[in-house]
Scaffold this motif. Structure first.
Motif, PDB file in Angstrom:
ATOM      1  N   ALA A 183      21.343  68.073  20.397  1.00 16.98           N
ATOM      2  CA  ALA A 183      21.215  68.777  19.120  1.00 16.98           C
ATOM      3  C   ALA A 183      21.100  70.276  19.357  1.00 16.98           C
ATOM      4  O   ALA A 183      20.757  70.724  20.454  1.00 16.98           O
ATOM      5  CB  ALA A 183      19.984  68.289  18.362  1.00 16.98           C
ATOM      6  N   ILE A 184      21.406  71.013  18.301  1.00 12.73           N
ATOM      7  CA  ILE A 184      21.139  72.441  18.249  1.00 12.73           C
ATOM      8  C   ILE A 184      20.255  72.628  17.020  1.00 12.73           C
ATOM      9  O   ILE A 184      20.585  72.160  15.937  1.00 12.73           O
ATOM     10  CB  ILE A 184      22.433  73.273  18.095  1.00 12.73           C
ATOM     11  CG1 ILE A 184      23.459  72.940  19.188  1.00 12.73           C
ATOM     12  CG2 ILE A 184      22.103  74.764  18.066  1.00 12.73           C
ATOM     13  CD1 ILE A 184      23.039  73.317  20.596  1.00 12.73           C
ATOM     14  N   HIS A 185      19.123  73.281  17.198  1.00 14.15           N
ATOM     15  CA  HIS A 185      18.178  73.487  16.100  1.00 14.15           C
ATOM     16  C   HIS A 185      18.029  74.978  15.838  1.00 14.15           C
ATOM     17  O   HIS A 185      18.271  75.799  16.716  1.00 14.15           O
ATOM     18  CB  HIS A 185      16.784  72.947  16.463  1.00 14.15           C
ATOM     19  CG  HIS A 185      16.769  71.522  16.872  1.00 14.15           C
ATOM     20  ND1 HIS A 185      16.857  70.485  15.976  1.00 14.15           N
ATOM     21  CD2 HIS A 185      16.679  70.938  18.110  1.00 14.15           C
ATOM     22  CE1 HIS A 185      16.812  69.330  16.630  1.00 14.15           C
ATOM     23  NE2 HIS A 185      16.709  69.585  17.921  1.00 14.15           N
ATOM     24  N   ASN A 186      17.578  75.301  14.637  1.00 18.63           N
ATOM     25  CA  ASN A 186      17.178  76.666  14.353  1.00 18.63           C
ATOM     26  C   ASN A 186      15.973  76.582  13.428  1.00 18.63           C
ATOM     27  O   ASN A 186      16.088  76.178  12.277  1.00 18.63           O
ATOM     28  CB  ASN A 186      18.288  77.486  13.707  1.00 18.63           C
ATOM     29  CG  ASN A 186      17.915  78.947  13.640  1.00 18.63           C
ATOM     30  OD1 ASN A 186      16.794  79.299  13.290  1.00 18.63           O
ATOM     31  ND2 ASN A 186      18.838  79.812  14.006  1.00 18.63           N
ATOM     32  N   PHE A 187      14.825  76.936  13.958  1.00 19.02           N
ATOM     33  CA  PHE A 187      13.571  76.881  13.207  1.00 19.02           C
ATOM     34  C   PHE A 187      13.194  78.258  12.666  1.00 19.02           C
ATOM     35  O   PHE A 187      12.066  78.483  12.286  1.00 19.02           O
ATOM     36  CB  PHE A 187      12.450  76.318  14.080  1.00 19.02           C
ATOM     37  CG  PHE A 187      12.764  74.950  14.638  1.00 19.02           C
ATOM     38  CD1 PHE A 187      12.847  73.849  13.800  1.00 19.02           C
ATOM     39  CD2 PHE A 187      13.006  74.765  15.993  1.00 19.02           C
ATOM     40  CE1 PHE A 187      13.141  72.588  14.293  1.00 19.02           C
ATOM     41  CE2 PHE A 187      13.297  73.504  16.500  1.00 19.02           C
ATOM     42  CZ  PHE A 187      13.369  72.416  15.646  1.00 19.02           C
ATOM     43  N   GLY A 188      14.163  79.174  12.678  1.00 18.30           N
ATOM     44  CA  GLY A 188      13.941  80.489  12.112  1.00 18.30           C
ATOM     45  C   GLY A 188      13.917  81.627  13.113  1.00 18.30           C
ATOM     46  O   GLY A 188      14.040  82.780  12.747  1.00 18.30           O
ATOM     47  N   ALA A 189      13.751  81.333  14.387  1.00 17.18           N
ATOM     48  CA  ALA A 189      13.672  82.400  15.391  1.00 17.18           C
ATOM     49  C   ALA A 189      14.864  82.389  16.337  1.00 17.18           C
ATOM     50  O   ALA A 189      14.800  82.936  17.417  1.00 17.18           O
ATOM     51  CB  ALA A 189      12.381  82.262  16.183  1.00 17.18           C
ATOM     52  N   GLY A 190      15.941  81.751  15.951  1.00 18.73           N
ATOM     53  CA  GLY A 190      17.130  81.670  16.798  1.00 18.73           C
ATOM     54  C   GLY A 190      17.445  80.237  17.151  1.00 18.73           C
ATOM     55  O   GLY A 190      16.634  79.327  16.942  1.00 18.73           O
ATOM     56  N   ASP A 191      18.640  80.029  17.692  1.00 20.57           N
ATOM     57  CA  ASP A 191      19.079  78.679  18.020  1.00 20.57           C
ATOM     58  C   ASP A 191      18.362  78.133  19.252  1.00 20.57           C
ATOM     59  O   ASP A 191      18.070  78.858  20.203  1.00 20.57           O
ATOM     60  CB  ASP A 191      20.597  78.647  18.258  1.00 20.57           C
ATOM     61  CG  ASP A 191      21.388  78.785  16.971  1.00 20.57           C
ATOM     62  OD1 ASP A 191      20.866  78.395  15.915  1.00 20.57           O
ATOM     63  OD2 ASP A 191      22.529  79.271  17.022  1.00 20.57           O
ATOM     64  N   ILE A 192      18.087  76.833  19.206  1.00 24.47           N
ATOM     65  CA  ILE A 192      17.436  76.097  20.288  1.00 24.47           C
ATOM     66  C   ILE A 192      18.386  74.965  20.679  1.00 24.47           C
ATOM     67  O   ILE A 192      18.881  74.239  19.811  1.00 24.47           O
ATOM     68  CB  ILE A 192      16.097  75.479  19.819  1.00 24.47           C
ATOM     69  CG1 ILE A 192      15.155  76.550  19.270  1.00 24.47           C
ATOM     70  CG2 ILE A 192      15.451  74.652  20.910  1.00 24.47           C
ATOM     71  CD1 ILE A 192      14.576  77.477  20.286  1.00 24.47           C
ATOM     72  N   ILE A 193      18.645  74.811  21.968  1.00 22.31           N
ATOM     73  CA  ILE A 193      19.481  73.720  22.455  1.00 22.31           C
ATOM     74  C   ILE A 193      18.559  72.599  22.943  1.00 22.31           C
ATOM     75  O   ILE A 193      17.575  72.860  23.641  1.00 22.31           O
ATOM     76  CB  ILE A 193      20.458  74.203  23.564  1.00 22.31           C
ATOM     77  CG1 ILE A 193      21.471  73.125  23.916  1.00 22.31           C
ATOM     78  CG2 ILE A 193      19.722  74.701  24.787  1.00 22.31           C
ATOM     79  CD1 ILE A 193      22.642  73.638  24.755  1.00 22.31           C
ATOM     80  N   GLU A 194      18.842  71.372  22.515  1.00 17.68           N
ATOM     81  CA  GLU A 194      18.045  70.217  22.919  1.00 17.68           C
ATOM     82  C   GLU A 194      18.858  69.387  23.894  1.00 17.68           C
ATOM     83  O   GLU A 194      19.973  68.964  23.586  1.00 17.68           O
ATOM     84  CB  GLU A 194      17.643  69.379  21.712  1.00 17.68           C
ATOM     85  CG  GLU A 194      16.755  68.200  22.081  1.00 17.68           C
ATOM     86  CD  GLU A 194      16.248  67.426  20.876  1.00 17.68           C
ATOM     87  OE1 GLU A 194      15.490  66.461  21.092  1.00 17.68           O
ATOM     88  OE2 GLU A 194      16.582  67.779  19.729  1.00 17.68           O
ATOM     89  N   ILE A 195      18.282  69.155  25.069  1.00 22.21           N
ATOM     90  CA  ILE A 195      18.955  68.413  26.127  1.00 22.21           C
ATOM     91  C   ILE A 195      18.152  67.162  26.442  1.00 22.21           C
ATOM     92  O   ILE A 195      16.942  67.232  26.668  1.00 22.21           O
ATOM     93  CB  ILE A 195      19.102  69.283  27.393  1.00 22.21           C
ATOM     94  CG1 ILE A 195      19.956  70.521  27.049  1.00 22.21           C
ATOM     95  CG2 ILE A 195      19.718  68.490  28.537  1.00 22.21           C
ATOM     96  CD1 ILE A 195      19.931  71.583  28.091  1.00 22.21           C
TER      97      ILE A 195
END
Length: 182
Positions: free
Chosen positions: A118-130
């Motif tokens: 997944a790729i998430h964005n909780f408001g502070a930029g994109d996060i990659i989930e591995i």
């Protein structure tokens, strides 16, 4: 069939004539009008935008066949998708999340880490989930420093694992000790 990409999410009803708040996930918020009918992920329902206008931090839209507030309220939370091949090509260093999901994740040294889930964005930029083969998933900043290479054709992303911040454990212990003394 082309993979589906989520381009919008329907929010709460707006007014009494069937309008809804619409949050778009496209660079140009009004681009959702150009993709033709939007569908649910399972494809069972399709929505055609009749009218759309800009609001403060979202759009206000009406869909063909939705004329009352009650009908609009039942749409709250529905995510809207289009086939990937209907979307414009991306620029270099830009990616659709769907293009990254499933890619192998390897370290800069070539060691396997797992797969992108997944790729998430909780408001502070994109996060990659591995997701590694075993154990909990890793959440890392999706930045050029942490993900220096994305090779969609080669089916992989290269991850430069960040180092731990020196002194973090000592500071945490000090703060918890201070609280115990209070």
């Amino acid at each position: 069939m082309s993979a589906l990409v989520c381009v919008a999410r329907i929010g709460a009803a707006h007014g009494v004539r069937g309008a809804v708040k619409l949050w778009t996930f496209t660079e140009d918020p009004f681009a959702v009008r150009r993709y033709g009918p939007l569908s649910t992920k399972d494809g069972r329902r399709q929505f055609e935008i009749a009218e759309v206008r800009e609001a403060r931090d979202h759009l206000v839209a009406t869909f063909k066949g939705v004329a009352t507030r009650d009908e609009a309220e039942r749409l709250n939370g529905i995510e809207l998708y289009v086939p990937r091949d209907k979307l414009p090509a991306t620029d270099e260093d830009e990616y659709y999340h769907t293009d990254l999901i499933g890619l192998a994740a390897v370290t800069t040294g070539g060691d396997a880490l797992g797969r992108v889930v997944a790729i998430h964005n909780f408001g502070a930029g994109d996060i990659i989930e591995i997701a590694p083969p075993k154990g909990p998933t890793m959440l890392l900043p999706f930045s050029n420093a942490v993900v220096p290479e994305v090779d969609i054709g080669g089916g992989r992303v290269v991850i430069a694992l960040p180092q731990e911040i020196e002194g973090e454990d000592a500071q945490s212990a000090s703060r918890s000790h201070d609280r115990e003394d209070s």
